[in-house]
Scaffold this motif. Structure first.
Motif, mmCIF file in Angstrom:
data_model
loop_
_atom_site.group_PDB
_atom_site.id
_atom_site.type_symbol
_atom_site.label_atom_id
_atom_site.label_comp_id
_atom_site.label_asym_id
_atom_site.label_seq_id
_atom_site.Cartn_x
_atom_site.Cartn_y
_atom_site.Cartn_z
ATOM 1 N N GLU A 1 -14.969 -2.522 -13.295
ATOM 2 C CA GLU A 1 -14.378 -1.755 -14.393
ATOM 3 C C GLU A 1 -14.932 -0.330 -14.362
ATOM 4 O OE1 GLU A 1 -11.847 -1.111 -17.359
ATOM 5 O OE2 GLU A 1 -12.222 -3.233 -16.928
ATOM 6 N N LYS A 2 -14.050 0.654 -14.507
ATOM 7 C CA LYS A 2 -14.502 2.046 -14.511
ATOM 8 C C LYS A 2 -15.233 2.321 -15.819
ATOM 9 C CE LYS A 2 -11.685 5.171 -12.896
ATOM 10 N NZ LYS A 2 -10.554 6.142 -12.823
ATOM 11 N N LEU A 3 -16.511 2.681 -15.726
ATOM 12 C CA LEU A 3 -17.358 2.901 -16.890
ATOM 13 C C LEU A 3 -17.655 4.384 -17.034
ATOM 14 C CD1 LEU A 3 -19.895 0.012 -16.205
ATOM 15 C CD2 LEU A 3 -17.841 -0.091 -17.618
ATOM 16 N N LYS A 4 -17.546 4.888 -18.240
ATOM 17 C CA LYS A 4 -17.810 6.297 -18.491
ATOM 18 C C LYS A 4 -19.256 6.474 -18.931
ATOM 19 C CE LYS A 4 -16.401 10.267 -21.268
ATOM 20 N NZ LYS A 4 -15.655 10.712 -22.474
ATOM 21 N N GLY A 5 -20.064 7.000 -18.038
ATOM 22 C CA GLY A 5 -21.471 7.194 -18.347
ATOM 23 C C GLY A 5 -22.353 6.179 -17.651
ATOM 24 N N GLN A 6 -23.599 6.537 -17.444
ATOM 25 C CA GLN A 6 -24.533 5.684 -16.722
ATOM 26 C C GLN A 6 -25.909 5.753 -17.362
ATOM 27 O OE1 GLN A 6 -25.012 6.758 -12.609
ATOM 28 N NE2 GLN A 6 -26.150 4.913 -12.095
ATOM 29 N N VAL A 7 -26.562 4.619 -17.470
ATOM 30 C CA VAL A 7 -27.930 4.571 -17.980
ATOM 31 C C VAL A 7 -28.899 4.918 -16.857
ATOM 32 C CG1 VAL A 7 -29.721 3.076 -18.942
ATOM 33 C CG2 VAL A 7 -27.362 2.871 -19.749
ATOM 34 N N PHE A 8 -29.832 5.838 -17.147
ATOM 35 C CA PHE A 8 -30.873 6.179 -16.186
ATOM 36 C C PHE A 8 -32.074 5.238 -16.303
ATOM 37 C CE2 PHE A 8 -29.171 10.717 -16.481
ATOM 38 C CZ PHE A 8 -28.462 10.608 -15.299
ATOM 39 N N GLY A 9 -32.343 4.781 -17.542
ATOM 40 C CA GLY A 9 -33.489 3.897 -17.731
ATOM 41 C C GLY A 9 -34.035 3.976 -19.139
ATOM 42 N N ILE A 10 -35.208 3.411 -19.335
ATOM 43 C CA ILE A 10 -35.839 3.392 -20.658
ATOM 44 C C ILE A 10 -37.325 3.723 -20.556
ATOM 45 C CG2 ILE A 10 -34.208 1.696 -21.561
ATOM 46 C CD1 ILE A 10 -36.400 -0.431 -21.336
ATOM 47 N N ILE A 11 -37.864 4.167 -21.674
ATOM 48 C CA ILE A 11 -39.311 4.335 -21.847
ATOM 49 C C ILE A 11 -39.694 3.533 -23.079
ATOM 50 C CG2 ILE A 11 -41.201 5.938 -22.324
ATOM 51 C CD1 ILE A 11 -39.502 8.137 -20.974
ATOM 52 N N LYS B 1 -32.225 -2.185 -17.483
ATOM 53 C CA LYS B 1 -31.262 -1.449 -16.655
ATOM 54 C C LYS B 1 -30.046 -1.049 -17.476
ATOM 55 C CE LYS B 1 -28.846 -1.614 -12.217
ATOM 56 N NZ LYS B 1 -28.496 -2.451 -11.041
ATOM 57 N N GLY B 2 -29.704 -1.851 -18.481
ATOM 58 C CA GLY B 2 -28.585 -1.524 -19.355
ATOM 59 C C GLY B 2 -28.939 -0.559 -20.467
ATOM 60 N N GLY B 3 -30.224 -0.197 -20.586
ATOM 61 C CA GLY B 3 -30.654 0.762 -21.597
ATOM 62 C C GLY B 3 -31.232 0.152 -22.851
ATOM 63 N N PHE B 4 -31.483 -1.161 -22.827
ATOM 64 C CA PHE B 4 -31.938 -1.846 -24.032
ATOM 65 C C PHE B 4 -33.462 -1.967 -24.053
ATOM 66 C CE2 PHE B 4 -27.570 -3.253 -23.463
ATOM 67 C CZ PHE B 4 -27.055 -3.018 -24.733
ATOM 68 N N THR B 5 -34.055 -1.463 -25.134
ATOM 69 C CA THR B 5 -35.494 -1.613 -25.334
ATOM 70 C C THR B 5 -35.812 -2.846 -26.172
ATOM 71 O OG1 THR B 5 -35.412 -0.182 -27.281
ATOM 72 C CG2 THR B 5 -35.921 0.867 -25.163
ATOM 73 N N GLU C 1 -42.750 13.858 -33.219
ATOM 74 C CA GLU C 1 -44.114 14.055 -32.698
ATOM 75 C C GLU C 1 -45.094 13.137 -33.422
ATOM 76 O OE1 GLU C 1 -45.148 18.179 -32.886
ATOM 77 O OE2 GLU C 1 -43.599 18.787 -31.435
ATOM 78 N N GLY C 2 -45.936 12.464 -32.644
ATOM 79 C CA GLY C 2 -46.917 11.538 -33.189
ATOM 80 C C GLY C 2 -46.458 10.097 -33.176
ATOM 81 N N ASN C 3 -45.170 9.863 -32.921
ATOM 82 C CA ASN C 3 -44.630 8.505 -32.890
ATOM 83 C C ASN C 3 -44.668 7.929 -31.477
ATOM 84 O OD1 ASN C 3 -43.991 9.113 -35.553
ATOM 85 N ND2 ASN C 3 -42.050 8.032 -35.483
ATOM 86 N N THR C 4 -44.624 6.608 -31.415
ATOM 87 C CA THR C 4 -44.564 5.923 -30.123
ATOM 88 C C THR C 4 -43.204 6.178 -29.480
ATOM 89 O OG1 THR C 4 -46.053 4.209 -30.917
ATOM 90 C CG2 THR C 4 -44.719 3.673 -28.984
ATOM 91 N N ALA C 5 -43.207 6.433 -28.175
ATOM 92 C CA ALA C 5 -41.967 6.700 -27.444
ATOM 93 C C ALA C 5 -41.199 5.405 -27.209
ATOM 94 C CB ALA C 5 -42.283 7.380 -26.117
ATOM 95 N N CYS C 6 -39.974 5.382 -27.670
ATOM 96 C CA CYS C 6 -39.055 4.262 -27.427
ATOM 97 C C CYS C 6 -37.686 4.893 -27.181
ATOM 98 C CB CYS C 6 -39.025 3.316 -28.627
ATOM 99 S SG CYS C 6 -37.839 1.963 -28.456
ATOM 100 N N PHE C 7 -37.387 5.138 -25.900
ATOM 101 C CA PHE C 7 -36.237 5.947 -25.524
ATOM 102 C C PHE C 7 -35.306 5.226 -24.580
ATOM 103 C CE2 PHE C 7 -39.192 9.876 -25.817
ATOM 104 C CZ PHE C 7 -38.910 10.037 -27.165
ATOM 105 N N THR C 8 -34.029 5.571 -24.674
ATOM 106 C CA THR C 8 -33.049 5.265 -23.644
ATOM 107 C C THR C 8 -32.561 6.586 -23.071
ATOM 108 O OG1 THR C 8 -32.341 3.223 -24.740
ATOM 109 C CG2 THR C 8 -30.835 4.180 -23.120
#
Length: 418
Positions: free
Chosen positions: A400-410, A86-90, A366-373
């Protein structure tokens, strides 16, 4: 599963062809098959399309504690990895403060087995000494073969100089990373917060900056003598940054990290005696915060970590002197870093560091394994007790007011996204 990411701004400074450009990315069965300005989705393809969508390689946190084994009521490995996602960490590096303490290869194997099939990768540290008692070296070689990525007695200084010397010498035989927590216990004494005007005013015993800097100076002298790879976790003082910068100029193989809260808050936060701000090393002064931020920008400080430490309410809702050290932070880290630094720098901080632990750095290619935030770099966002995924609620960043939001990871052919 086929996934099409639409119109995402790519943050990938290692590839100038796509860095800061808007691209579509097609993923088939976990492999990046196409990167283009526009891709038409095929049948049975999940399309991810969000306003102000940004993407980078998956993020890494180098200091995370859960509870399992032994303290599952704080946080299980499964729920902890869900929180990390949820925090964006793979990828996360897991600390050694469990029960039993992981000082044998079998315990490392157990922890890795518990993390199988999760979307976020768990890389365990092994204890440097038996039971983290800082007396006898643990089974370092066997633990590395079982999957340990470094060796640490969590938050426990190696007071025996000869023990650290032997550890650094021995670990060179198998290229292992040795941790040394930066605190001289004799100087720190019974201190629990930063020594200074605030601690004096509040009547709390202080830990002087000298306690950290004296230990670091000793460790660097030993490293210069022995060689090897040394990591100094969660530095907190201006003097520490200066010492490490000088060691790097000498060519010593030393790295260090800083906890995110030490980049944001000072010891003035303690004036209400709120135990959520009781951390180790403690919150320091404005001068220290300024030096730490500068150290991150110029590369003296290698990593910024959440130093995520879930704790029971019984460990925090007590008198300040008796409260345990620690705060959670996995879900808040991006918004905080994105407020302190620009987005490009924040993403670079969160993405780097795998090589230090012998891990492979993913590429958007292209051709690499997907590891995304996937994230939004601009929307104001809050994490609250109600929205937090973590079992523990000892987070100093709630509201705390945070600038930006994580949508998720793959990652690992899996998708976890809002």
């Amino acid at each position: 599963m086929n996934i099409l990411i639409k119109s995402a701004k790519v943050y990938n400074s290692n590839n100038k062809d796509i860095h800061l450009k808007t691209k579509d990315i097609l993923i088939k069965d976990g492999i990046i098959t196409k990167i283009a300005d526009a891709i038409t989705p095929e049948k049975e393809t999940k399309v991810i399309s969000k306003k102000n969508l940004c993407i980078s390689i998956g993020w890494l946190d180098t200091s995370v504690s859960f509870g399992e084994p032994g303290f599952e009521e704080r946080e299980t490995i499964a729920n902890g990895l869900k929180t990390a996602a949820k925090g964006g960490f793979t990828d996360i590096i897991l600390n050694t403060n469990t029960n039993p303490i992981p000082y044998t290869s079998s315990t490392i194997a157990f922890i890795k087995d518990k993390a199988k099939e999760q979307i976020t990768n768990l890389h365990p540290l092994g204890a440097l000494t038996v039971n983290s008692e800082t007396v006898d070296l643990a089974e370092l070689y066997d633990m590395k073969n079982a999957g340990a990525v470094g060796f640490s007695d969590y938050k426990k200084p190696t007071s025996n100089s000869n023990l650290l010397k032997i550890a650094l010498q021995y670990a060179q035989n198998f290229n292992a990373l040795i941790y040394s927590f930066p605190m001289d216990t004799k100087i720190a004494g019974k201190g629990i917060v930063n020594e200074g005007a605030v601690s004096t005013g509040l009547g709390l015993k202080g830990i002087p900056a000298l306690a950290e800097e004296l230990q670091i100076a000793r460790d660097l002298f030993i490293l210069e003598y022995t060689g090897g790879k040394l990591h100094i976790p969660t530095v907190s003082t201006a003097g520490a940054v200066k010492l490490i910068a000088e060691a790097k100029k000498k060519g010593l193989d030393v790295s260090c990290s800083v906890a995110i809260h030490n980049l944001l808050y000072t010891d003035e936060k303690l004036e209400d005696f709120d135990t959520v701000y009781k951390v180790l090393p403690p919150l320091r002064t404005k001068k220290d915060v300024t030096a730490l931020v500068k150290g991150v920008k110029n590369g003296t400080i290698d990593f910024v970590t959440t130093d995520h430490a879930p704790l029971d309410i019984e460990q925090k809702k007590v008198e300040f002197d008796n409260a345990a050290y620690g705060t959670t932070g996995l879900e808040s880290s991006f918004g905080i870093l994105n407020s302190i630094f620009d987005t490009e720098t924040a993403v670079e901080i969160l993405s780097k560091g795998r090589e230090r632990y012998g891990l492979q750095t993913p590429e958007i290619k292209e051709g690499n394994t997907a590891c995304f935030t996937l994230f939004d770099n601009d929307t104001l966002h809050y994490v609250t007790k109600q929205t937090s995924t973590s079992t523990a609620k000892n987070c100093m960043f709630f509201e705390e007011k945070l600038k930006g939001q994580v949508f998720g990871i793959i990652n690992n052919t899996k998708l976890d996204i809002l």
